[in-house]
Design a protein around this motif. Structure first.
Motif, short mmCIF file in Angstrom:
data_model
loop_
_atom_site.label_atom_id
_atom_site.label_comp_id
_atom_site.label_asym_id
_atom_site.label_seq_id
_atom_site.Cartn_x
_atom_site.Cartn_y
_atom_site.Cartn_z
N PRO A 113 0.67 -1.41 0.65
CA PRO A 113 0.24 -0.14 -0.12
C PRO A 113 0.88 1.34 -0.26
O PRO A 113 0.19 2.27 -0.63
N LEU A 114 2.08 1.01 0.77
CA LEU A 114 2.24 2.63 1.27
C LEU A 114 3.15 3.23 -0.01
O LEU A 114 3.91 3.66 -0.74
N LEU A 115 4.01 1.92 -0.93
CA LEU A 115 4.93 1.42 -1.82
C LEU A 115 3.93 2.14 -3.18
O LEU A 115 4.25 3.09 -3.74
N GLY A 116 3.08 1.55 -3.11
CA GLY A 116 1.86 2.03 -3.64
C GLY A 116 1.59 3.80 -4.45
O GLY A 116 1.45 4.77 -5.20
N GLN A 117 1.38 3.84 -2.75
CA GLN A 117 0.96 5.42 -2.34
C GLN A 117 2.22 6.71 -3.14
O GLN A 117 2.36 7.53 -3.98
N ALA A 118 3.74 5.98 -2.69
CA ALA A 118 4.37 6.85 -3.03
C ALA A 118 5.19 6.53 -4.79
O ALA A 118 5.22 7.71 -5.12
N HIS A 119 4.62 5.43 -5.68
CA HIS A 119 4.34 5.39 -6.69
C HIS A 119 3.83 6.52 -6.89
O HIS A 119 3.93 7.33 -8.05
N HIS A 120 2.25 6.28 -6.67
CA HIS A 120 0.95 7.26 -7.31
C HIS A 120 1.22 9.19 -6.81
O HIS A 120 1.62 9.27 -8.46
N PHE A 121 1.66 9.20 -6.02
CA PHE A 121 2.09 10.68 -5.78
C PHE A 121 3.56 11.31 -6.56
O PHE A 121 3.19 12.25 -6.87
N ARG A 122 4.89 10.33 -7.20
CA ARG A 122 5.67 10.60 -7.14
C ARG A 122 5.32 10.80 -8.82
O ARG A 122 6.22 11.42 -9.55
N VAL A 123 4.35 9.95 -9.21
CA VAL A 123 4.17 9.16 -10.82
C VAL A 123 3.16 10.29 -11.76
O VAL A 123 3.06 10.81 -12.80
N TYR A 124 1.73 9.15 -10.92
CA TYR A 124 0.76 9.73 -11.85
C TYR A 124 0.03 10.63 -11.56
O TYR A 124 -1.29 10.95 -11.73
N ALA A 125 -0.07 11.03 -10.22
CA ALA A 125 -1.35 12.45 -9.72
C ALA A 125 -1.29 13.04 -10.28
O ALA A 125 -0.36 13.69 -10.89
N PRO A 126 -2.06 13.51 -10.55
CA PRO A 126 -2.57 14.77 -11.59
C PRO A 126 -1.98 16.14 -11.72
O PRO A 126 -1.42 17.07 -12.25
N GLU A 127 -1.72 16.12 -10.12
CA GLU A 127 -1.24 17.62 -9.40
C GLU A 127 -0.05 17.22 -8.56
O GLU A 127 -0.19 15.89 -7.80
N LYS A 128 0.72 18.02 -8.88
CA LYS A 128 2.21 17.67 -6.93
C LYS A 128 1.47 18.27 -6.06
O LYS A 128 1.53 18.94 -5.76
N ILE A 129 1.66 16.86 -5.19
CA ILE A 129 1.38 18.09 -3.76
C ILE A 129 2.35 17.25 -3.17
O ILE A 129 2.98 16.06 -2.78
N ASP A 130 2.82 18.60 -2.42
CA ASP A 130 4.46 17.85 -1.98
C ASP A 130 4.61 17.56 -0.65
O ASP A 130 5.23 16.79 0.05
N TYR A 131 3.35 18.02 0.12
CA TYR A 131 3.05 17.33 1.09
C TYR A 131 3.20 15.93 0.96
O TYR A 131 3.86 14.69 1.60
N ALA A 132 2.18 15.11 -0.25
CA ALA A 132 1.76 13.99 -0.02
C ALA A 132 3.09 13.15 -0.47
O ALA A 132 3.97 12.24 -0.68
N VAL A 133 3.74 13.94 -1.82
CA VAL A 133 5.21 13.00 -1.91
C VAL A 133 6.52 12.91 -1.13
O VAL A 133 6.69 11.86 -1.19
N GLN A 134 6.24 14.17 -0.13
CA GLN A 134 7.26 13.78 1.12
C GLN A 134 6.60 12.78 2.11
O GLN A 134 7.58 11.59 1.63
#
Length: 234
Positions: A113-134
């Motif tokens: 789940p957590l590596l999947g979220q890292a992958h999502h927010f770093r690569v696929y998210a339509p907008e880069k949310i710094d808090y989520a990426v970090q």
């Protein structure tokens, strides 16, 4: 012949690896049915009958524990089923078995789940949310650190022998670059990763459906995985 409904993702690869490691060969003992998750195949009625959570992989074994067909979803449950069916990669003694199972649960509840979220927010998210990426990058790095420390003291995640725990974790680390990982920070884990990746069964398994996978860049694929189609009531 065992039927596997899958796609070349980490959870799909877990089952492909397990079958090949158990001596089951694609085309002889098991067959794969591609479920293109970018095209929305996971929402088809036939697939939902065996995987009600609309996730791959799913498995149908015509020769279940009582001699009747059995269908299963959830990759961790499938790994445990195959370990019981073929008597491999899960120790018999309670102590050793639970040492392995805790690391399998670590993958199911944390690594996936957590590596999947890292992958999502770093690569696929339509907008880069710094808090989520970090947040998720740091969590990925923390999890890699947990595994590195374990493998400094043990040849395999579950103990002295290769097990379902190693099979479950390995595919998730193949996208390490997209998770914000520098291998130099995790030498014991990197040595383990290279050792698992060199196994012939693993090399065969990660090629299953590899040619079918396409970059998830179009709006239709994103809607199927992350948008309205994913969340439609069924």
């Amino acid at each position: 012949m065992i039927d596997v409904y899958s796609w070349p993702t980490p959870n799909g690869h877990k089952v492909h690896i397990m079958l090949e490691e158990c001596g089951q060969r694609l085309g002889r003992d098991w067959q794969v049915h591609p479920i293109d998750i970018g095209a929305g195949d996971q929402f088809q009625a036939d697939f939902l009958r065996i995987s009600p959570n609309n996730k791959i992989p799913a498995l149908v074994d015509p020769h279940g524990p009582d001699g009747r067909p059995i269908s299963l979803f959830e990759s961790g449950a499938i790994l445990l089923y195959l370990a019981a069916k073929f008597g491999k990669f899960l120790p018999k003694s309670d102590r050793q078995k639970f040492e392995v199972l805790q690391w399998l649960m670590f993958q199911m509840g944390g690594v996936g789940p957590l590596l999947g979220q890292a992958h999502h927010f770093r690569v696929y998210a339509p907008e880069k949310i710094d808090y989520a990426v970090q947040r998720y990058t740091k969590e990925a790095q923390r999890l890699y650190g947990v595994m590195n420390r374990r493998l400094e003291a043990s040849p395999y995640l579950g103990g002295r022998s290769y097990s379902v725990a190693d099979i479950a974790v390995f595919p998730w680390l193949r996208s390490w670059q997209n998770q914000g990982i520098a291998w130099a920070d995790y030498p014991a884990l990197k040595a383990w990763f290279d050792r698992i990746g060199a196994r012939p069964a693993v090399q065969r398994a990660v090629q299953v459906l590899a040619d079918a996978r396409k970059p998830l860049t179009d709006d239709r694929a994103k809607a199927a995985l992350f948008g309205a189609q994913q969340y439609a009531r069924r």
